[in-house]
Design an enzyme around this catalytic site. Sequence first.
Site, short mmCIF file in Angstrom:
data_model
loop_
_atom_site.label_atom_id
_atom_site.label_comp_id
_atom_site.label_asym_id
_atom_site.label_seq_id
_atom_site.Cartn_x
_atom_site.Cartn_y
_atom_site.Cartn_z
N ILE A 71 0.82 -1.21 0.00
CA ILE A 71 0.00 0.00 0.00
C ILE A 71 0.86 1.27 0.00
CG2 ILE A 71 -0.24 0.37 2.51
CD1 ILE A 71 -3.31 0.61 1.97
N VAL A 81 4.09 -5.45 10.56
CA VAL A 81 2.97 -6.40 10.54
C VAL A 81 3.50 -7.77 10.95
CG1 VAL A 81 1.17 -7.45 9.15
CG2 VAL A 81 1.84 -5.08 8.70
N HIS A 132 6.27 -11.93 5.91
CA HIS A 132 6.07 -11.54 4.52
C HIS A 132 7.40 -11.21 3.89
CE1 HIS A 132 5.56 -8.09 7.22
NE2 HIS A 132 6.20 -7.39 6.30
P1 5GP Z 1 7.07 -4.66 7.49
O1 5GP Z 1 7.56 -3.32 7.92
O2 5GP Z 1 6.22 -5.33 8.54
O3 5GP Z 1 8.14 -5.55 6.93
O4 5GP Z 1 6.15 -4.36 6.22
C1 5GP Z 1 4.78 -4.21 6.28
C2 5GP Z 1 4.35 -3.67 4.93
O5 5GP Z 1 2.96 -3.82 4.81
C3 5GP Z 1 4.67 -2.18 4.73
O6 5GP Z 1 5.51 -2.02 3.60
C4 5GP Z 1 3.30 -1.55 4.54
O7 5GP Z 1 3.30 -0.52 3.59
C5 5GP Z 1 2.44 -2.72 4.12
N1 5GP Z 1 1.05 -2.62 4.52
C6 5GP Z 1 0.58 -2.33 5.77
N2 5GP Z 1 -0.76 -2.34 5.78
C7 5GP Z 1 -1.15 -2.68 4.52
C8 5GP Z 1 -2.44 -2.85 3.92
O8 5GP Z 1 -3.48 -2.70 4.54
N3 5GP Z 1 -2.45 -3.19 2.60
C9 5GP Z 1 -1.31 -3.36 1.88
N4 5GP Z 1 -1.44 -3.69 0.59
N5 5GP Z 1 -0.07 -3.20 2.42
C10 5GP Z 1 0.00 -2.86 3.73
#
Ligand code: 5GP
Length: 110
Positions: A30, A95, A99
Site C-alpha cells: 500500500i 505487521v 512476509h
Molecule cells: P514490514 O515493515 O512489517 O516488513 O512491512 C509491512 C508492509 O505492509 C509495509 O511495507 C506496509 O506498507 C504494508 N502494509 C501495511 N498495511 C497494509 C495494507 O493494509 N495493505 C497493503 N497492501 N499493504 C499494507
Amino acid sequence: MTTIFDKIISREIPADIVYEDDLVLAFKDIAPKAPVHYLIIPKQPIATLNDANTEHQALLGHMMLTAAQLAKQSGVAEGGYRVQMNCNPDGGQVVYHIHLHMMGGKAFSA
Ligand code: 5GP
C-alpha cells in the site's frame, strides 16, 4: 494474533492481489518503496521469522520462488530486484505475519 494480512487473506479488506495459490498470497504494498513492490505472505499465520521452524522450510522456499516468479512477470528480473524479510522491531517489522517484500524497477544502493 490477527493482523491486517489475515483480513486481506479472508477478503475482509481489499488489496491489489497479483498472485494466489494454496500456500501463499501476493499483493501490492500500500506504500510502495519502489515502482514494483509486492508482498508475498503465507496463508498460514507465522508471526515472525523467529517463529518458523523446519516444518515451514518448504513454505519459505515457496515464498522465495514466488518472489522470483513475480519479478519475472512484472519485468524487473533482468534489471534486478530486492527481496527482504523484516523481523521484530529492530528489523523494522510492522505487521506480525511474515512476509517477503519484492521490490524492483529502481536501483537500490548496496
Ligand atoms: P514490514 O515493515 O512489517 O516488513 O512491512 C509491512 C508492509 O505492509 C509495509 O511495507 C506496509 O506498507 C504494508 N502494509 C501495511 N498495511 C497494509 C495494507 O493494509 N495493505 C497493503 N497492501 N499493504 C499494507
